[in-house]
Enzyme design. Structure first.
Site, PDB file in Angstrom:
ATOM      1  N   GLU A  43     -13.575   0.579  -6.134  1.00  0.00           N
ATOM      2  CA  GLU A  43     -14.562  -0.261  -5.479  1.00  0.00           C
ATOM      3  C   GLU A  43     -15.213   0.622  -4.405  1.00  0.00           C
ATOM      4  O   GLU A  43     -14.502   1.227  -3.600  1.00  0.00           O
ATOM      5  CB  GLU A  43     -13.867  -1.459  -4.822  1.00  0.00           C
ATOM      6  CG  GLU A  43     -14.861  -2.414  -4.231  1.00  0.00           C
ATOM      7  CD  GLU A  43     -14.213  -3.590  -3.501  1.00  0.00           C
ATOM      8  OE1 GLU A  43     -13.000  -3.815  -3.649  1.00  0.00           O
ATOM      9  OE2 GLU A  43     -14.966  -4.259  -2.771  1.00  0.00           O
ATOM     10  N   ARG A 268       1.992   1.841  -7.080  1.00  0.00           N
ATOM     11  CA  ARG A 268       1.054   2.669  -6.342  1.00  0.00           C
ATOM     12  C   ARG A 268       1.801   3.750  -5.568  1.00  0.00           C
ATOM     13  O   ARG A 268       2.995   3.629  -5.300  1.00  0.00           O
ATOM     14  CB  ARG A 268       0.183   1.828  -5.418  1.00  0.00           C
ATOM     15  CG  ARG A 268       0.934   1.014  -4.378  1.00  0.00           C
ATOM     16  CD  ARG A 268      -0.033   0.353  -3.394  1.00  0.00           C
ATOM     17  NE  ARG A 268      -1.146  -0.310  -4.054  1.00  0.00           N
ATOM     18  CZ  ARG A 268      -2.429  -0.173  -3.661  1.00  0.00           C
ATOM     19  NH1 ARG A 268      -2.750   0.580  -2.647  1.00  0.00           N
ATOM     20  NH2 ARG A 268      -3.381  -0.821  -4.289  1.00  0.00           N
ATOM     21  N   LYS A 278      -7.622   1.405   2.497  1.00  0.00           N
ATOM     22  CA  LYS A 278      -8.971   1.758   2.937  1.00  0.00           C
ATOM     23  C   LYS A 278      -9.337   1.018   4.215  1.00  0.00           C
ATOM     24  O   LYS A 278     -10.041   1.550   5.059  1.00  0.00           O
ATOM     25  CB  LYS A 278      -9.969   1.442   1.827  1.00  0.00           C
ATOM     26  CG  LYS A 278      -9.971   2.499   0.739  1.00  0.00           C
ATOM     27  CD  LYS A 278     -11.069   2.258  -0.268  1.00  0.00           C
ATOM     28  CE  LYS A 278     -10.621   1.263  -1.308  1.00  0.00           C
ATOM     29  NZ  LYS A 278     -11.507   1.182  -2.470  1.00  0.00           N
TER      30      LYS A 278
HETATM   31  P1  ATP Z   1      -6.774   0.245  -0.966  1.00  0.00           P
HETATM   32  O1  ATP Z   1      -5.625  -0.685  -1.207  1.00  0.00           O
HETATM   33  O2  ATP Z   1      -6.401   1.583  -0.459  1.00  0.00           O
HETATM   34  O3  ATP Z   1      -7.870  -0.353  -0.178  1.00  0.00           O
HETATM   35  P2  ATP Z   1      -7.851  -0.391  -3.506  1.00  0.00           P
HETATM   36  O4  ATP Z   1      -6.798  -0.666  -4.487  1.00  0.00           O
HETATM   37  O5  ATP Z   1      -8.551  -1.560  -2.932  1.00  0.00           O
HETATM   38  O6  ATP Z   1      -7.323   0.591  -2.407  1.00  0.00           O
HETATM   39  P3  ATP Z   1      -9.786   0.483  -5.397  1.00  0.00           P
HETATM   40  O7  ATP Z   1     -11.083   1.108  -5.124  1.00  0.00           O
HETATM   41  O8  ATP Z   1      -9.767  -0.883  -5.929  1.00  0.00           O
HETATM   42  O9  ATP Z   1      -8.944   0.571  -4.074  1.00  0.00           O
HETATM   43  O10 ATP Z   1      -8.909   1.436  -6.289  1.00  0.00           O
HETATM   44  C1  ATP Z   1      -9.350   2.075  -7.452  1.00  0.00           C
HETATM   45  C2  ATP Z   1      -8.174   2.336  -8.333  1.00  0.00           C
HETATM   46  O11 ATP Z   1      -7.217   3.135  -7.642  1.00  0.00           O
HETATM   47  C3  ATP Z   1      -7.472   1.043  -8.721  1.00  0.00           C
HETATM   48  O12 ATP Z   1      -7.194   1.097 -10.094  1.00  0.00           O
HETATM   49  C4  ATP Z   1      -6.233   1.044  -7.890  1.00  0.00           C
HETATM   50  O13 ATP Z   1      -5.215   0.363  -8.556  1.00  0.00           O
HETATM   51  C5  ATP Z   1      -5.956   2.538  -7.703  1.00  0.00           C
HETATM   52  N1  ATP Z   1      -5.217   2.791  -6.473  1.00  0.00           N
HETATM   53  C6  ATP Z   1      -5.534   2.417  -5.215  1.00  0.00           C
HETATM   54  N2  ATP Z   1      -4.590   2.789  -4.337  1.00  0.00           N
HETATM   55  C7  ATP Z   1      -3.633   3.428  -5.049  1.00  0.00           C
HETATM   56  C8  ATP Z   1      -2.381   4.045  -4.715  1.00  0.00           C
HETATM   57  N3  ATP Z   1      -1.935   4.084  -3.473  1.00  0.00           N
HETATM   58  N4  ATP Z   1      -1.673   4.607  -5.712  1.00  0.00           N
HETATM   59  C9  ATP Z   1      -2.125   4.584  -6.975  1.00  0.00           C
HETATM   60  N5  ATP Z   1      -3.282   4.026  -7.351  1.00  0.00           N
HETATM   61  C10 ATP Z   1      -4.030   3.441  -6.413  1.00  0.00           C
HETATM   62 MG    MG Z   2      -8.867  -2.875  -4.936  1.00  0.00          MG
END
Ligand code: ATP
Ligand code: MG
Length: 571
Positions: A43, A268, A278
């Site tokens: 995102e 994760r 984020k």
């Molecule tokens: P955050 O929780 O850091 O705000 P998010 O999951 O909202 O991150 P996205 O932009 O939705 O961020 O993530 C893109 C992809 O990266 C998704 O498929 C998510 O599952 C994966 N992802 C995010 N954080 C991690 C992590 N710590 N380890 C592995 N994969 C991750």
């Molecule tokens: Mg997300």
């Protein structure tokens, strides 16, 4: 392996990855005619961090391994938090890690028309309805884990009424929150996500790609699975928090009878001594706790890059941590181990003095400057040698001299002979001090001309080897020493009213302004990484270093000093 690397194996083996087993199994059954397609779906509401790297390496890595394809898709369904700046940085980071999405750069917003049509199909099948409860009421009606929910009084609107209202929502006739489109599933489902979840909401906000075309936006759960389906993704890999959403993912695809990717959840990445959400990283940036998303202390990929991390080290790390179903915290020391291992192989050695102490070599002729040969990398002879100037006045590291050396201090002290790396043996003959402060301001030494290159032919041994630079030839530099951003292993756990920002390490950045580096470094390109002999790995800051003022970032120390300090503290 001398360094502490946490509990995870640092051996270069393929770590367990249960997703490979699933794919192997699917291939065995000839599912999707053996076609493998994954996607990385960020995102665009922030910069990518090392956690995302795990997902990137996994998705692009599986595609590479199985001769498949991996798409880059921006899940841009929330216009209020998304920005073009983030889209650009994400593309840059994925490329930097070494992955290529070819011509398959997609946006969920490209599918808004299709998604709208899919929503209409659900309405026509009586599987979706326009609900006019407000957000608060919807929450109340949803029930709890213990109690079933209550059906919305709008649940039985006719298809015609729903079509009419949904069209008018789209046309912008209603205020934010006046109506939503909900799936009609089961208000007594034990899974809260299945209790008539919201599929579309009204949002009078302009979108970075679709401008003011839309006044309704699809919810993540609706857009995500359908975007996967539209792209023909075969394995939709996501993090564990989406496990409870999988029934909804499946329900939407089944009801619409469209191509059905398989959603697979993995744990994760969590790293100690940092935060990875984020939202929290944005708080650090906006609150001025760091200089920006690319501050070298940030776990963002742009921060790690500026710090001197290599894509290879990050990819190795992501392979070594493996892919599992249960959450765990990985030791930062493993990431640093992977980095050292990579840099040791390929970074040129140079000499730099962080805290200079002048040494005058009394018996070295004033008018002479010698060009001595120094080995660029003992790990890689193909990197050759370079010339470094040597003259009567040099700088050594202040901490390499002790007037009263304790036991086991093998460096310089009065009357003691040591080796200057790639140069000569010197012996300290006199110590000059500031009369008022008592601070040592200069040393006088003699050198042995028969030890040129740093060895003696009479077999005489010295225990200490010091790095040095020639005073007349060296360049001034600023060196920034970075340490962990947090003092606590798990700063994100905010127990007892504590906020993660309370645990910021006050010593995470130390700036040294009067360092001296060997003259060849003037030609070093921004971002290039060196081993400063005996000190660690340092990179030329890509943003603030220039020919007129050299700035280096410490990438990582030579050894893991942190775990030692920690162990001492525990004792
Ligand atoms: P955050 O929780 O850091 O705000 P998010 O999951 O909202 O991150 P996205 O932009 O939705 O961020 O993530 C893109 C992809 O990266 C998704 O498929 C998510 O599952 C994966 N992802 C995010 N954080 C991690 C992590 N710590 N380890 C592995 N994969 C991750
Ligand atoms: Mg997300």
């Amino acid at each position: 392996m001398k360094e502490s690397s946490g509990q995870v194996s640092a051996e270069p083996v393929l770590a367990p990855n249960f997703i490979r087993n699933i794919i192997d199994n699917d291939l065995g059954l000839s599912k999707n005619n053996g076609r493998i397609m994954t996607r990385f779906p960020p995102e665009p509401n922030g910069y990518l961090h090392i956690g995302h790297a795990k997902s990137i390496c996994l998705n692009f890595g599986l595609a590479e391994e199985y001769s498949g394809l991996c798409n880059l898709r921006f899940d841009d369904t929330n216009p209020s938090k998304e920005e073009v700046e983030y889209v650009d940085s994400i593309k840059e980071d994925v490329k930097w890690l070494g992955f290529d999405w070819g011509n398959r750069l997609y946006y969920a917003s490209d599918y808004f028309d299709k998604l709208y049509e899919y929503a209409m199909s659900l309405i026509k099948k009586e599987k979706a309805f326009v609900c006019s409860l407000n957000a608060e009421e919807i929450r109340k009606y949803r029930g709890t884990l213990k109690e079933p929910g209550i059906e919305s009084p709008y649940r039985n609107r006719t298809v015609e009424e729903n079509i009419n209202l949904f069209e008018r929502m789209k046309n912008g006739e209603f205020a934010n929150g006046a109506h939503v489109l909900r799936a009609k599933i089961d208000m007594s489902s034990p899974n809260l996500n299945m209790r008539d979840p919201v599929l579309y909401r009204i949002l009078h906000a302009d979108h970075h790609r679709t401008g003011s075309n839309w006044r309704i936006y699809p919810m993540y759960d609706f857009a995500h699975g359908l975007s996967d389906s539209i792209e023909g993704v075969t394995h939709s890999v996501c993090t564990l928090e989406f496990e409870d959403h999988r029934p909804l993912y499946d329900w939407i695809l089944d009801e619409l009878n469209v191509f059905h990717p398989k959603q697979i959840e993995f744990a994760r990445l969590n790293l100690n001594y940092t935060v990875m959400s984020k939202r929290k990283l944005l708080e650090l940036v906006e609150g001025g706790f760091v200089s920006g998303w690319d501050d070298p202390r940030m776990p963002s990929l742009s921060g790690l890059r500026r710090r001197g991390y290599t894509p290879e080290a990050i990819r190795t790390f992501c392979e070594r941590i493996g892919v599992a179903k249960s959450n765990s915290v990985v030791d930062m020391a493993l990431l640093e181990f992977c980095l050292r291992e990579d840099l040791n192989k390929r970074s040129p050695r140079v000499m730099a003095v962080l805290d200079p102490l002048k040494v005058v070599i009394d018996n070295y002729p004033k008018e002479i400057v010698e060009e001595l040969d120094a080995i660029n990398n003992p790990e890689d002879s193909s990197m050759g040698t370079r010339k470094i100037p040597f003259s009567r006045e040099i700088y050594i590291e202040r901490e390499d001299f002790r007037e009263d050396p304790p036991k086991k201090f093998f460096r310089l002290s009065p009357g003691r002979e040591v080796r200057l790396k790639s140069a000569y043996y010197i012996t300290c003959v006199n110590v000059i001090k500031d009369e008022n402060t008592g601070e040592i301001t200069q040393l006088h030494c003699t050198y042995d001309p028969k030890t040129r290159g740093g060895s003696s032919d009479d077999g005489r041994k010295v225990k200490g080897t010091l790095h040095w630079v020639s005073a007349a030839h060296c360049m001034d530099a600023e060196v920034r020493l970075y340490d962990r951003l947090f003092t606590k292993e798990n700063p994100a756990v905010e127990k007892d009213g504590h906020n993660f920002k309370e645990f910021i390490n006050p010593k995470s950045l130390e700036i040294l302004k009067s360092c001296k580096v060997e003259p060849g470094l003037l030609k070093a390109l921004p971002g290039s990484i060196f081993q400063f002999e005996r000190l660690g790995y340092f990179c030329v800051d890509s943003k603030e270093s220039s020919k007129n003022s050299l700035v280096f970032n410490r990438t990582v120390t030579l050894r893991d000093s942190w775990s030692k300090i920690e162990n001492k503290q525990k004792q």
